[in-house]
Design an enzyme around this catalytic site. Structure first.
Site, mmCIF file in Angstrom:
data_model
loop_
_atom_site.group_PDB
_atom_site.id
_atom_site.type_symbol
_atom_site.label_atom_id
_atom_site.label_comp_id
_atom_site.label_asym_id
_atom_site.label_seq_id
_atom_site.Cartn_x
_atom_site.Cartn_y
_atom_site.Cartn_z
ATOM 1 N N VAL A 135 -8.180 -9.740 4.025
ATOM 2 C CA VAL A 135 -7.839 -10.017 2.632
ATOM 3 C C VAL A 135 -8.133 -11.490 2.354
ATOM 4 C CG1 VAL A 135 -6.052 -9.977 0.856
ATOM 5 C CG2 VAL A 135 -6.045 -8.250 2.670
ATOM 6 N N LYS A 157 -9.692 -7.353 -0.828
ATOM 7 C CA LYS A 157 -9.630 -6.689 0.475
ATOM 8 C C LYS A 157 -11.034 -6.231 0.855
ATOM 9 C CE LYS A 157 -6.356 -3.657 1.457
ATOM 10 N NZ LYS A 157 -5.616 -2.362 1.518
ATOM 11 N N ASP A 160 3.464 5.157 3.455
ATOM 12 C CA ASP A 160 3.612 3.981 4.326
ATOM 13 C C ASP A 160 4.449 2.919 3.621
ATOM 14 O OD1 ASP A 160 3.358 2.461 6.587
ATOM 15 O OD2 ASP A 160 1.352 1.726 6.142
#
Length: 953
Positions: A679, A694, A792
């Site tokens: 990133v 990213k 996540d």
């Protein structure tokens, strides 16, 4: 004739009354439907077709004897219905059964229900009803038999007045937010009661002795409260009892005698209390007793002999007590034992050979005791075993040959004993083995090459033994291996060069052996390795420069026979103790031992090296300059021709070009790196706007297997919410893929909360972050079509803007959910955050996100990481639950907060919400919309707004 006419007239009159009642009830049902939020259209058929005025033909509606009479039953459960309770339902005067469970109703409970004359069954569980239970309920409900309000947001004092409903058979108020209150003393007056389910209701005080009057009670659940005092002896008189749940309270004293006489008792849970004394002799005499949990108490003495004759027992968990003496020698012979955990006691004697006599034993945990003697040969024939933990005992002798090769075992832990002999090649049969822990024993001989066939092995520890011979090259076949510790043995020969193929390896310990030869340069290919210890061996030659590729947090190659010049990277202070005891190894340039000719040669060498280094630097500089010039020319040419190889796809209005972004991808701008890529921070556009870029790893790069581009774009390109990180655009060409996001200057919550910067996050900030993140997840679960599951959720994936507002980020493994749960081919998520149902299912629902978010709230409230050295092998959820059970809610609060005392009540309320989110049973966790509402209600100033305008998040 007249009598016949009278009968006919009476029949017609009754028919007209029935039709009138049906018509009236139809109007009430339609009025109720008109105020309900019905996103799935489940009630769309009401009032349509041939049954327009006949509600008995409508879906989810029942009438007495299925006639065209008044409505007697209404089952609207699990339909995603929402908004407040429809008052029109209180006009159904013949209603006997009302089930609105597992929906999304909000607002107060309706007082008018208490006036329904024949209502017998009321189930409002699994909603978001809030406020106090109406006091009118204690004086009404003349016919009520079943009352179920489980898992709502009810508050205020525990409604003791409900004990006036003497006809109740089921009394279920568990998992609500009542203020601390005692269990009603009059509870014993409910003579017909069969179910008393008041877990997690903030109950305090003692269990009233009058509870022994409930002769019909089948299920008693007072778990997860703050009840103290002793267990009343009168419970032993409840001859109908099948289940007793008293875990996670503050009970003390000894367990009373009498439970052995409960003929129907099936399960009993006294765990996580402060009980003392011996386990009563008759405890295991109950003929139907199948599950007993007494772990985490202060019980002492020997186990009763009745344990050996138990007939139905399949689950016994008595770990973390002070028990002593042996297990009964015939334990397991007479019962279908499946799960046994006696860990962390002082039990002694041999392991009974009969534990698996029924052929059903799956989990055997006997660690941290004083068991002695050999592992029974009979356990080698227990093909059902999947988890074995026998560490930290006094076991001796060789391991039975068949025991090595049990096909279902995924954890075999034998460490900390005096076991001897070799590891038999039969271990090849243990195809499911994930962890093999043999350290701190007396094993000898060479490791069998068959170890290389255990393709699921992730952790292999065999340190502090007497193993010898060469390291098996076949270990390089263990592609999932994360931790390999063979230190403190007598291994000899070279380190296999194929070890470089262990791409998942993060820790490698080979110290204190007799290894020789060079250090394989191939070890430098294991990019993810953070620990390498090769100290105290006989390694020679130069240290490979390839090891500089590794980002090691622990590196020790001291006391070997290395020589030559140390690679430049290892001259830093962090490595000053990594190379002790290697006299031939020198920093910078090797010095002579007083030889004038050698000094001259070294001077010449030094000058040559300097010139070579200068030439290399010059060439690199020229090459870099030429590369940048060519890149500039190519870029200019592409832009002039309008044929740039980069493709920019925007999802929001952007004021920059793809070239602005690409030109910012310099290593000096890197702000982070993860499993998906690097990133960068890019300052672009006419106003110098900061963006986060990213750059994903190329598809197919072996060490970077996560490919998140498709999931990120599919998710973030279509969502619009203030608490979801904004994806501005994607930029791609044939070899590279970039995702450009809004820049979050304060980084991730995880970095902020678990670093020296944690003092910045006071409680009001942490509360704000919790609400913001909850609102983002609620949007994904409830307002996206189809719903999106993040998969996540963790503190590192919650980013903070300049004002410390929180936004959910990183959707690389996100999935949409259609008509049911999606089945995943692999487990997604991060250690410490993964919901427990992943242990037996790869089905994904929004409930797994809710569990993970509960862990994040626990981090905010406690200041602890989800997996931290200070809490040992436990995860944060287990640690919090255990500490609350022993010491109360306040014991786990983050007392490093200077204002912790000022906001103690708020922190405790938020902690309770977290505990609801991390419940083991997925369906018991509240939906994210309810979590948002609960969090907002923590602040008093939010409550008037919520009452005036029910949330539609």
């Amino acid at each position: 004739m007249a009598a016949t006419r009278l009968l006919l007239l009476a029949f017609l009159l009754l028919l007209l009354q029935a039709i009138a009642a049906a018509s009236s009830d139809a109007a009430h049902l339609l009025a109720a439907r008109s105020v309900l939020r019905d996103p799935t259209g489940a009630l769309a058929g009401w009032g349509a077709g041939s049954g327009r005025g006949l509600p008995c033909r409508w879906a989810r509606v029942s009438c007495a004897n299925n006639s065209a009479a008044a409505v007697a039953g209404l089952d609207l459960s699990k339909l995603s219905l929402g908004d407040g309770f429809p008052a029109a339902l209180c006009s159904l005067r013949s209603l006997e059964h009302l089930d609105l469970s597992a929906n999304e109703f909000v607002g107060p409970l309706p007082a008018c229900l208490a006036a329904l004359p024949v209502l017998a069954h009321l189930n409002l569980a699994g909603n978001s009803f809030s406020g106090e239970v109406p006091p009118e309920w204690g004086a009404g409900f003349r016919s009520l038999l079943v009352l179920n309000l489980v898992q709502n947001l009810l508050s205020g004092e525990f409604p003791a007045f409900l004990a006036n409903l003497t006809g109740l058979q089921e009394f279920s108020l568990a998992y609500n937010l009542f203020s601390p209150s005692p269990l009603p003393m009059k509870i014993g007056d409910l003579a017909d009661l069969r179910v008393l389910f008041v877990a997690n209701c903030s109950l305090n005080g003692t269990i009233p002795a009058s509870i022994g009057k409930l002769k019909n009670l089948v299920n008693l659940d007072l778990s997860r409260n703050s009840i103290h005092g002793e267990i009343p002896r009168s419970i032993g008189n409840l001859s109908s009892l099948e289940q007793i749940e008293l875990f996670a309270n503050q009970l003390s004293g000894s367990i009373p005698v009498g439970f052995g006489g409960l003929k129907r008792l099936h399960s009993l849970d006294f765990s996580m209390n402060g009980l003392t004394g011996d386990i009563p002799e008759d405890m295991f005499a109950a003929p139907s007793l199948a599950s007993v949990h007494m772990y985490q108490n202060n019980l002492s003495g020997h186990l009763p002999a009745t344990l050996g004759t138990a007939q139905s027992l399949y689950d016994l968990r008595i770990f973390a007590n002070q028990l002593s003496g042996p297990l009964p020698p015939e334990f397991g012979k007479n019962c279908p034992l499946m799960f046994l955990d006696t860990s962390d006691n002082g039990l002694s004697g041999p392991i009974p050979a009969t534990l698996c006599a029924s052929g059903k034993l799956k989990q055997l945990m006997l660690l941290d005791n004083e068991f002695e003697g050999a592992i029974p040969v009979e356990l080698g024939q227990c093909r059902t075993l999947i988890r074995v933990r026998l560490s930290s005992n006094r076991l001796s002798g060789p391991v039975p040959l068949e025991f090595w090769g049990l096909p279902g075992v995924y954890l075999l832990e034998l460490s900390g004993n005096a076991l001897s002999g070799t590891v038999d090649p039969a271990i090849a049969g243990a195809k499911n083995l994930s962890k093999l822990l043999l350290q701190d024993n007396r094993f000898t001989g060479a490791l069998p090459a068959k170890l290389g066939t255990l393709t699921n092995l992730q952790e292999f520890k065999a340190s502090n033994n007497c193993f010898s011979g060469s390291l098996p090259p076949s270990l390089a076949n263990l592609s999932l291996l994360d931790n390999l510790d063979l230190s403190h043995n007598s291994f000899s020969g070279e380190i296999p060069r194929d070890f470089g193929k262990l791409k998942q390896l993060s820790q490698l310990y080979l110290s204190d052996n007799h290894l020789s030869g060079d250090v394989p340069s191939e070890l430098g290919d294991i990019i993810g390795m953070n620990t390498l210890d090769l100290s105290n061996n006989e390694l020679s030659g130069q240290l490979p420069v390839q090891l500089q590729n590794l980002k090691l947090t622990h590196f020790n190659i001291s006391y070997n026979k290395l020589s030559g010049t140390l690679p430049v990277l290892f001259n830093g202070l962090q490595y000053q103790e990594s190379f002790l005891g290697n006299p031939g190894l020198c920093h910078g340039f090797c010095q002579s031992n007083g030889d004038p000719d050698a000094k001259g040669h070294n001077t010449i060498k030094l000058i040559v090296y300097i010139f070579i280094a200068a030439a290399i630097i010059l060439l690199i500089g020229l090459a870099w300059f030429g590369y940048k010039c060519r890149l500039h020319k190519i870029n200019a040419s592409e832009l002039d021709d309008g044929k740039s190889s980069w493709v920019l796809t925007s999802y929001h209005r952007v004021d920059f070009s793809e070239r602005d972004i690409v030109n910012s991808l310099d290593e000096s701008n890197v702000i982070g790196q993860g499993g998906a890529g690097k990133v960068y921070k890019a300052v672009v556009g006419p106003e110098g706007e900061a963006m986060a870029v990213k750059k994903l790893w190329p598809v197919g790069v072996a060490s970077k297997r996560i490919d998140s581009f498709e999931a990120e774009v599919a998710t973030l390109s279509k969502v619009r919410h203030r608490n979801i990180v904004k994806l501005a655009c994607s930029i791609t060409n044939t070899v590279c893929r970039l995702l450009v996001y809004e820049y979050m200057p304060n980084g991730s919550l995880g970095d902020m909360l678990h670093s020296a910067k944690r003092s910045i996050l006071d409680w009001p900030m942490r509360y704000k972050i919790a609400v913001n993140a909850a609102e983002g997840l609620s949007y994904l679960h409830h307002d996206c079509e189809p719903p999106i599951v993040h998969r996540d959720v963790k503190s590192n994936n919650i980013l903070l803007d300049a004002e410390y507002g929180a936004k959910v980020a990183d959707f690389g493994v996100a999935k949409t959910i259609g008509d049911g749960p999606a089945t995943m081919s692999v487990i997604a998520g991060s250690c410490g955050y993964i919901a427990p149902e992943y242990a037996y299912s790869l089905h994904v629902t929004e409930k797994s996100d809710i569990y993970s978010f509960g862990v994040v709230i626990l981090e905010l409230v406690t200041g602890m990481k989800p997996m931290a050295p200070e809490i040992g092998e436990m995860d944060l959820v287990t640690w919090v639950s255990a500490n609350i059970a022993q010491n109360g809610l306040e014991s786990v609060l983050d007392h490093t907060l200077s204002e912790a005392e000022q906001f103690k009540d708020e922190m405790c309320k938020v902690l309770k919400i977290a505990l609801l989110c991390v419940l083991n049973i997925p369906k018991s966790r509240p939906p994210m919309r309810a979590v948002v509402k609960m969090l907002l209600e923590v602040k008093e100033e939010n409550k008037p707004m919520l009452k005036l305008a029910p949330l539609s998040i």
